[in-house]
Motif scaffolding. Sequence first.
Motif, PDB file in Angstrom:
ATOM      1  N   MET A   7      -8.016  12.661   4.489  1.00  0.00           N
ATOM      2  CA  MET A   7      -7.159  12.225   3.370  1.00  0.00           C
ATOM      3  C   MET A   7      -8.013  11.696   2.225  1.00  0.00           C
ATOM      4  O   MET A   7      -7.492  11.067   1.296  1.00  0.00           O
ATOM      5  CB  MET A   7      -6.221  11.103   3.858  1.00  0.00           C
ATOM      6  CG  MET A   7      -5.310  11.540   4.984  1.00  0.00           C
ATOM      7  SD  MET A   7      -4.704  10.124   5.965  1.00  0.00           S
ATOM      8  CE  MET A   7      -3.623   9.393   4.812  1.00  0.00           C
ATOM      9  N   ARG A  43     -10.058   9.232   2.180  1.00  0.00           N
ATOM     10  CA  ARG A  43     -10.014   7.768   2.089  1.00  0.00           C
ATOM     11  C   ARG A  43     -10.965   7.167   3.099  1.00  0.00           C
ATOM     12  O   ARG A  43     -11.321   7.807   4.088  1.00  0.00           O
ATOM     13  CB  ARG A  43      -8.607   7.272   2.443  1.00  0.00           C
ATOM     14  CG  ARG A  43      -7.605   7.448   1.340  1.00  0.00           C
ATOM     15  CD  ARG A  43      -6.256   6.899   1.772  1.00  0.00           C
ATOM     16  NE  ARG A  43      -6.389   5.656   2.525  1.00  0.00           N
ATOM     17  CZ  ARG A  43      -5.386   5.106   3.195  1.00  0.00           C
ATOM     18  NH1 ARG A  43      -4.219   5.691   3.229  1.00  0.00           N
ATOM     19  NH2 ARG A  43      -5.549   3.967   3.848  1.00  0.00           N
ATOM     20  N   TYR A  55      -7.625   1.638  10.039  1.00  0.00           N
ATOM     21  CA  TYR A  55      -7.408   3.059   9.700  1.00  0.00           C
ATOM     22  C   TYR A  55      -5.932   3.355   9.492  1.00  0.00           C
ATOM     23  O   TYR A  55      -5.548   4.523   9.400  1.00  0.00           O
ATOM     24  CB  TYR A  55      -7.957   3.933  10.845  1.00  0.00           C
ATOM     25  CG  TYR A  55      -9.330   3.470  11.296  1.00  0.00           C
ATOM     26  CD1 TYR A  55     -10.452   3.734  10.518  1.00  0.00           C
ATOM     27  CD2 TYR A  55      -9.479   2.720  12.458  1.00  0.00           C
ATOM     28  CE1 TYR A  55     -11.706   3.266  10.894  1.00  0.00           C
ATOM     29  CE2 TYR A  55     -10.724   2.255  12.849  1.00  0.00           C
ATOM     30  CZ  TYR A  55     -11.829   2.519  12.062  1.00  0.00           C
ATOM     31  OH  TYR A  55     -13.060   2.050  12.432  1.00  0.00           O
ATOM     32  N   CYS A  56      -5.128   2.333   9.460  1.00  0.00           N
ATOM     33  CA  CYS A  56      -3.676   2.547   9.356  1.00  0.00           C
ATOM     34  C   CYS A  56      -3.281   3.063   7.973  1.00  0.00           C
ATOM     35  O   CYS A  56      -3.751   2.557   6.955  1.00  0.00           O
ATOM     36  CB  CYS A  56      -2.932   1.240   9.603  1.00  0.00           C
ATOM     37  SG  CYS A  56      -3.086   0.659  11.290  1.00  0.00           S
ATOM     38  N   THR A  57      -2.406   4.022   7.975  1.00  0.00           N
ATOM     39  CA  THR A  57      -1.804   4.469   6.716  1.00  0.00           C
ATOM     40  C   THR A  57      -0.511   3.667   6.536  1.00  0.00           C
ATOM     41  O   THR A  57      -0.088   2.969   7.462  1.00  0.00           O
ATOM     42  CB  THR A  57      -1.438   5.961   6.789  1.00  0.00           C
ATOM     43  OG1 THR A  57      -0.508   6.112   7.864  1.00  0.00           O
ATOM     44  CG2 THR A  57      -2.660   6.830   7.028  1.00  0.00           C
ATOM     45  N   ARG A  58       0.093   3.800   5.387  1.00  0.00           N
ATOM     46  CA  ARG A  58       1.364   3.116   5.131  1.00  0.00           C
ATOM     47  C   ARG A  58       2.397   3.476   6.216  1.00  0.00           C
ATOM     48  O   ARG A  58       3.125   2.631   6.706  1.00  0.00           O
ATOM     49  CB  ARG A  58       1.922   3.563   3.782  1.00  0.00           C
ATOM     50  CG  ARG A  58       1.847   2.491   2.742  1.00  0.00           C
ATOM     51  CD  ARG A  58       2.332   3.086   1.431  1.00  0.00           C
ATOM     52  NE  ARG A  58       1.301   2.945   0.423  1.00  0.00           N
ATOM     53  CZ  ARG A  58       1.183   1.882  -0.355  1.00  0.00           C
ATOM     54  NH1 ARG A  58       2.019   0.891  -0.234  1.00  0.00           N
ATOM     55  NH2 ARG A  58       0.225   1.794  -1.248  1.00  0.00           N
ATOM     56  N   ASP A  88       1.828   4.499   9.288  1.00  0.00           N
ATOM     57  CA  ASP A  88       1.479   3.845  10.574  1.00  0.00           C
ATOM     58  C   ASP A  88       2.019   2.422  10.596  1.00  0.00           C
ATOM     59  O   ASP A  88       2.520   1.936  11.598  1.00  0.00           O
ATOM     60  CB  ASP A  88      -0.051   3.735  10.744  1.00  0.00           C
ATOM     61  CG  ASP A  88      -0.727   5.095  10.849  1.00  0.00           C
ATOM     62  OD1 ASP A  88      -0.043   6.041  11.270  1.00  0.00           O
ATOM     63  OD2 ASP A  88      -1.930   5.186  10.503  1.00  0.00           O
ATOM     64  N   LYS A 103      -9.619  10.784  10.676  1.00  0.00           N
ATOM     65  CA  LYS A 103      -8.252  10.956  10.137  1.00  0.00           C
ATOM     66  C   LYS A 103      -8.239  10.606   8.642  1.00  0.00           C
ATOM     67  O   LYS A 103      -7.720  11.357   7.815  1.00  0.00           O
ATOM     68  CB  LYS A 103      -7.282  10.035  10.893  1.00  0.00           C
ATOM     69  CG  LYS A 103      -5.870  10.020  10.325  1.00  0.00           C
ATOM     70  CD  LYS A 103      -4.957   9.032  11.025  1.00  0.00           C
ATOM     71  CE  LYS A 103      -5.115   7.624  10.487  1.00  0.00           C
ATOM     72  NZ  LYS A 103      -4.216   6.633  11.081  1.00  0.00           N
ATOM     73  N   LEU A 104      -8.873   9.467   8.297  1.00  0.00           N
ATOM     74  CA  LEU A 104      -8.848   9.050   6.886  1.00  0.00           C
ATOM     75  C   LEU A 104      -9.673   9.988   6.007  1.00  0.00           C
ATOM     76  O   LEU A 104      -9.325  10.226   4.852  1.00  0.00           O
ATOM     77  CB  LEU A 104      -9.369   7.614   6.743  1.00  0.00           C
ATOM     78  CG  LEU A 104      -8.467   6.519   7.309  1.00  0.00           C
ATOM     79  CD1 LEU A 104      -9.074   5.156   7.025  1.00  0.00           C
ATOM     80  CD2 LEU A 104      -7.070   6.578   6.719  1.00  0.00           C
ATOM     81  N   ARG A 143      -9.936  -2.858   0.202  1.00  0.00           N
ATOM     82  CA  ARG A 143      -9.048  -1.723   0.446  1.00  0.00           C
ATOM     83  C   ARG A 143      -9.848  -0.476   0.791  1.00  0.00           C
ATOM     84  O   ARG A 143     -11.064  -0.410   0.558  1.00  0.00           O
ATOM     85  CB  ARG A 143      -8.213  -1.442  -0.801  1.00  0.00           C
ATOM     86  CG  ARG A 143      -7.244  -2.553  -1.134  1.00  0.00           C
ATOM     87  CD  ARG A 143      -6.211  -2.109  -2.151  1.00  0.00           C
ATOM     88  NE  ARG A 143      -6.703  -1.160  -3.138  1.00  0.00           N
ATOM     89  CZ  ARG A 143      -6.402  -1.182  -4.437  1.00  0.00           C
ATOM     90  NH1 ARG A 143      -5.619  -2.135  -4.916  1.00  0.00           N
ATOM     91  NH2 ARG A 143      -6.861  -0.259  -5.259  1.00  0.00           N
ATOM     92  N   GLY A 144      -9.139   0.536   1.288  1.00  0.00           N
ATOM     93  CA  GLY A 144      -9.770   1.789   1.662  1.00  0.00           C
ATOM     94  C   GLY A 144     -10.449   2.506   0.499  1.00  0.00           C
ATOM     95  O   GLY A 144     -11.384   3.281   0.678  1.00  0.00           O
ATOM     96  N   ASP A 145     -10.017   2.230  -0.723  1.00  0.00           N
ATOM     97  CA  ASP A 145     -10.653   2.859  -1.891  1.00  0.00           C
ATOM     98  C   ASP A 145     -11.816   2.007  -2.405  1.00  0.00           C
ATOM     99  O   ASP A 145     -12.379   2.295  -3.465  1.00  0.00           O
ATOM    100  CB  ASP A 145      -9.619   3.104  -3.007  1.00  0.00           C
ATOM    101  CG  ASP A 145      -9.014   1.803  -3.530  1.00  0.00           C
ATOM    102  OD1 ASP A 145      -9.415   0.710  -3.059  1.00  0.00           O
ATOM    103  OD2 ASP A 145      -8.129   1.876  -4.398  1.00  0.00           O
TER     104      ASP A 145
END
Length: 311
Positions: free
Chosen positions: A144, A146, A102-105, A107, A140-141, A180-182
Amino acid sequence: MTSVERGRGRYAPSPSGDLHLGNLRTGLIAWACARKAGLGFVMRMEDLDERCRLEHVETQLRDLSEIGIDWDGHVLFQSDRVDAYGEVVSRLRERDLLYECYCTRADMKDAPRAPHAPPGSYPGTCRHLSETERRHGRDKLSTMRRGPALRLKADVATLTVTDRLCGEFTGYVDDFVVQRGDGAYAYNLVAVVDDHHQGVSQIVRGDDLLDSTPRQVYLQQLLGYETPEYIHVPLVLNSAGKRLAKRDGAVTLDELHREGWSTGEVFSLISQSLGIHSGTSAEFLEQFSLDLIGREPWIFDPLARKSRSEE
Ligand code: GLU
């Protein structure tokens, strides 16, 4: 024994622009390594990236043919292979080898890393989360728009691979992304799955990808695939020592033609960088040997190009 039984080489460009001299040179070397060894040679378009365009597929294949590279069978398009990647991801998931990240850039930038871990390697933040933490991560994602990425649970930190030109190379194997998340499948996964699918036993590519090789070999081992022979070729740099790029002026076949270069002259330029004097791929193949490649990048000097165009 037919060349198919003996294995295959391959070239796998991303059709996100026209091929420049460096790409053409790597393609030519890949072709010559395979043909010289009596192997088959296959072509693959790594077209999963949103920057890839059909027009670039067409010009890339045209340019490769124009300099005399031929390949066996049809061109494989990764965009046609999404179901196959999905199956491999399901298999890895069933074996409990994947986890959601679940990390964003941001994070990732702030996450603590082991002292010698290279920048950009994943520190394993999401590997051991509780169910509640996972739910928070998904929430959280979703704000966003995602989804989570899927990462491989690697149980080694480094792996040593053998390369015909570079020798033994030890590189990091972190918990790298396979999807990837997408939803897009990641390069390290699709390249490994497709090399296996295409019966590739020899991989010749730019040495900017040497770093990815330990991750790919690790994944091959998990999937029970044979590891191909690796030959990482030095890149072409401009006279300032930077990777050859558009801003260096005429660097694609089309651009060089517009400056008055014939196909044979461009071919000679590429082959001279290996100390071979030839104007066709057949002559090139006759003289080609791995020993000619060396470890140093080829510096493509714009002045040399200019003097040709002023003749
Ligand atoms: N598609 C990658 C590129 O154009 C090459 C990938 C590979 O050869 O494994 O740089």
